[in-house]
Write an enzyme that holds these catalytic residues in place. Sequence first.
Site, short mmCIF file in Angstrom:
data_model
loop_
_atom_site.label_atom_id
_atom_site.label_comp_id
_atom_site.label_asym_id
_atom_site.label_seq_id
_atom_site.Cartn_x
_atom_site.Cartn_y
_atom_site.Cartn_z
N GLY A 4 59.97 47.33 38.85
CA GLY A 4 58.59 46.89 38.98
C GLY A 4 58.48 45.39 38.86
O GLY A 4 58.72 44.82 37.79
N ALA A 5 58.14 44.73 39.99
CA ALA A 5 58.05 43.27 40.03
C ALA A 5 56.62 42.80 40.18
O ALA A 5 56.37 41.72 40.70
CB ALA A 5 58.92 42.72 41.16
N GLY A 6 55.67 43.62 39.74
CA GLY A 6 54.27 43.24 39.80
C GLY A 6 53.88 42.33 38.66
O GLY A 6 54.72 41.64 38.07
N GLY A 7 52.59 42.33 38.31
CA GLY A 7 52.10 41.42 37.30
C GLY A 7 52.76 41.62 35.95
O GLY A 7 53.28 40.67 35.35
N ALA A 8 52.76 42.85 35.44
CA ALA A 8 53.37 43.11 34.15
C ALA A 8 54.88 42.94 34.22
O ALA A 8 55.50 42.36 33.32
CB ALA A 8 53.01 44.51 33.66
N ASN A 63 47.05 38.42 32.23
CA ASN A 63 46.48 39.65 31.68
C ASN A 63 45.32 39.39 30.73
O ASN A 63 44.79 40.32 30.13
CB ASN A 63 47.55 40.52 31.00
CG ASN A 63 47.95 40.03 29.62
OD1 ASN A 63 47.90 38.84 29.33
ND2 ASN A 63 48.38 40.95 28.77
N LYS A 78 46.49 42.03 37.87
CA LYS A 78 47.06 40.91 37.12
C LYS A 78 47.48 39.73 38.00
O LYS A 78 47.43 38.58 37.57
CB LYS A 78 48.23 41.40 36.27
CG LYS A 78 47.77 42.36 35.18
CD LYS A 78 48.91 42.84 34.31
CE LYS A 78 48.41 43.82 33.27
NZ LYS A 78 49.47 44.26 32.35
N ASP A 138 51.79 39.86 28.30
CA ASP A 138 52.50 41.12 28.51
C ASP A 138 53.97 41.02 28.12
O ASP A 138 54.52 41.87 27.43
CB ASP A 138 52.41 41.55 29.98
CG ASP A 138 51.16 42.34 30.30
OD1 ASP A 138 50.57 42.93 29.37
OD2 ASP A 138 50.77 42.36 31.48
#
Length: 270
Positions: free
Chosen positions: A140-144, A100, A79, A116
């Site tokens: 969780g600091a990723g794409g989602a 996304n 993402k 998302d």
Amino acid sequence: MTGHPHGTPITGTTRLYAVLGDPIAQVQAPTLMNPLFARLGIDAVLVPVHARPRNLEHIVRGLQRVDNLDGMFVTVPHKVAVRRLADRCGTTVDVVGSANVLRREADGGWLAENFDGSGFVAGLVGAGHEPLGKQVALVGAGGAGSAIAAALLTAGVARLSVYDSDTSKLGALVARLDAHWPGRTVALTGPRLSDVDIAVNATPLGLRADDPLPFSPDSLPPGSVVADIIMRPRETRLLRAAAARGHRVHHGIHMLEGQLGSYQAFFGLK
């Protein structure tokens, strides 16, 4: 002539959509989008494409040159990386740094957007878990995770606490959020969550049976909502542990279901 699983025949006029991920077996987008195409009488099909990170650019560039392919859906872990492969980005993508979904524009260019976060919040509200005024923790600091963080702040959470094991990724996200919603986001030094109303797993931990828990639900207040964005398995190890402790659980599929209306509008599906 072969039909896809929902009975619509695939012919030479069928429009194509792809969902890209690594792994790919867990994706649920085809099970929601293909019935939507069928209900609307649209001659189109969405298929899964297993794209490893090292091959992502080659795959995306190739798909962008397939003239009867109208869009791409993007899942873990692509993402963030896919954003630079679009010609233009929507406002949400600029804020959260990830995408996304990509759409072919009339001029042949590709527009990236991210639903998302809005889908996750729509799913929460639809399940009776209103985030307005709540204390929320996100792992969780990723794409989602980035998209969900922005959407939660937009939805009016009182405070958002965020953790990621990648401290540089975490710091960058908190800085972006502070630029738009000053003073409402706190970076956590570890996945130790307490004193929150809603706790969210936005990491890939839980896709595999032997994955460790992204965080322990043990220290959460009674009656907390524990949400997971993983869609398969439906009952992740985290959600089972949370339910065993009496917490309310919120399944990953709600995030995708909450995006259906946005996807329909984005792709002009009528």
